[in-house]
Design an enzyme around this catalytic site. Sequence first.
Site, PDB file in Angstrom:
ATOM      1  N   GLY A  59      -6.592  -7.873   1.703  1.00 40.07           N
ATOM      2  CA  GLY A  59      -7.232  -6.951   3.008  1.00 40.07           C
ATOM      3  C   GLY A  59      -6.605  -7.100   4.017  1.00 40.07           C
ATOM      4  N   ARG A 109      -9.502  -6.547  -6.657  1.00 40.99           N
ATOM      5  CA  ARG A 109     -10.172  -6.079  -7.739  1.00 40.99           C
ATOM      6  C   ARG A 109      -9.239  -4.515  -7.743  1.00 40.99           C
ATOM      7  NH1 ARG A 109     -15.947  -6.686  -5.556  1.00 40.99           N
ATOM      8  NH2 ARG A 109     -14.740  -6.187  -3.761  1.00 40.99           N
ATOM      9  N   ARG A 130     -13.317 -18.679   1.884  1.00 43.32           N
ATOM     10  CA  ARG A 130     -14.569 -19.337   2.097  1.00 43.32           C
ATOM     11  C   ARG A 130     -14.608 -20.653   1.193  1.00 43.32           C
ATOM     12  NH1 ARG A 130     -15.521 -17.445   6.327  1.00 43.32           N
ATOM     13  NH2 ARG A 130     -17.103 -16.251   6.874  1.00 43.32           N
ATOM     14  N   GLU A 137     -20.188 -26.568   4.460  1.00 38.02           N
ATOM     15  CA  GLU A 137     -19.882 -27.203   5.939  1.00 38.02           C
ATOM     16  C   GLU A 137     -21.064 -27.422   6.634  1.00 38.02           C
ATOM     17  OE1 GLU A 137     -17.590 -23.908   7.325  1.00 38.02           O
ATOM     18  OE2 GLU A 137     -16.171 -23.930   5.694  1.00 38.02           O
ATOM     19  N   HIS A 139     -12.669 -25.510   9.627  1.00 34.72           N
ATOM     20  CA  HIS A 139     -12.901 -24.213   9.910  1.00 34.72           C
ATOM     21  C   HIS A 139     -12.415 -23.627  11.127  1.00 34.72           C
ATOM     22  CE1 HIS A 139     -15.849 -20.708   8.200  1.00 34.72           C
ATOM     23  NE2 HIS A 139     -14.859 -20.402   8.802  1.00 34.72           N
TER      24      HIS A 139
END
Length: 316
Positions: free
Chosen positions: A152, A174, A230, A259, A277
Site C-alpha cells: 500500500g 488481495r 501489526r 503491546e 513500536h
Amino acid sequence: MSDPRLLMIGPATERMLCRLSGVFEIHRMADDRGASPGADAAIIEYIYVNGHGGVPGDLIAALPRLRLISNYGVGYDTVNVEAAVARGVVVTHTPDVLNDDVANTAILLMLATSRNFLSDSGYIRAGRWPVEGDAPLSSAVRGKTVGILGLGRIGLEVARKLSVFGVETVYHNRHRRDVPYGYYGDLVEMARDCDILICVAPGGEATRGIVGREVIEALGADGILVNVGRGSIVDEPELISALRQGRLGKAGLDVFANEPEVPPELLALENATLLPHVASATVETRDAMGDLAVENLIQFHATGRALTPVPECDAM
Ligand code: NAP
Ligand code: 8YV
C-alpha cells in the site's frame, strides 16, 4: 456558547494539546482502554485516540452526541469502525505523512537483522570480542528476493527504497496493482520464493495470523521475517517456536501481539531484533501525524468535512 467537548484517549504531544485546548473543552477517561466516560458521556461530540488506545463499540454506543473519532496513526484496527459508521460517526486517520519513516524502519530492521547488528552490539558490550574473537559472519541482502506483504502507501515506499539494495522485490495483496513488481495471489507461494518477508499490512480480523506456520515454514531456516505492520498479523507463539528451533532464520520486529508486553521467550532469542513500536517515532513525523489528527477535528467541527477519513467512511 460552550466549546465542543473532546474526549481524549491516550497521550498527545504538547503541540497538539496547545492547539486542541484553544478550540475544544478537553475531557479524559480514567482508563485509556475504553472505560466509561461517566457523567461526560451525554456531552461528548469528538474523540481523539492515540493509536495504541482503542475505541470499542460499547464506548461509541455510550456517547449519543459523538460525531467524529480522530485516530493518531494510519492503522485504525483498535477503533470499531463498523459501529461508528452504523451510527453515522466519521473516523479519521493519518495516512502518508509517516510513509518515509516507517519504510526506513522496515529497511533498517531488514539490514540490522540480516547483518546481526543488534546481537553484534551485545557481543562487544558483553566483552566477548577479546575473549571469543571475531563475531560470527552474517548474511548479505544483495541478490536476495524480498516479498512485501501489503503493498500500500508504506509498502510502495519500502519497494522504492529497496531498489538500491540489489534485491528482487515481489508482493502479496488481495488485489494486483499496476507496479513493476512480481505479484503473488498466494502468500505461502510468495514466502516459498522469498528470502526476506516484510509485513506492512493492516491489523484486524482479515489479517489475523496470516503469517502462520505454513508461511513461516515456506520462508524457511535461512529466511528473515520483518514486521512493521501489526503484531496480530503473525502467529507469535509459532514464530517463537520456529526461531527457537531454527525453522526460521531470523526476525526483525517493531510490533507485537500484546503491546507493550513482549513474551520473555522472544526477548531471550539472539536471532530476533526487537523494537518497541517506533517505526513512526521521529519528532518530525509525530508532529506531522499530530497536526493531521488535530486538523481533522478542527476542520470537521468548522465545516462538517474531515481531511483524511478512513475508506469505510467514503460513502458517508
Ligand atoms: P494501506 O495503504 O491501506 O496499505 C495496506 C496494504 O495491505 C494494501 O496494499 C492492501 O491491499 C494490503 N492488505 C490489506 N488487507 C490485506 C489482506 N487481508 N491480505 C493481504 N493484503 C492485504 O496502508 P498503509 O498506510 O501502507 O499502512 C499499512 C499498515 O502499516 C497500517 O495499517 C498499520 O497497521 C501499519 N503501520 C505500522 C506503523 C508502526 O509504527 N509500526 C506505522 C504506520 C503503519 P489489498 O487491499 O489489495 O489487499
Ligand atoms: C502508531 C502506527 O499509531 O500509524 C500507525 O498505524 O502504528 C504508529 O504510527 C503511533 O505509534 C501512535 O500511537
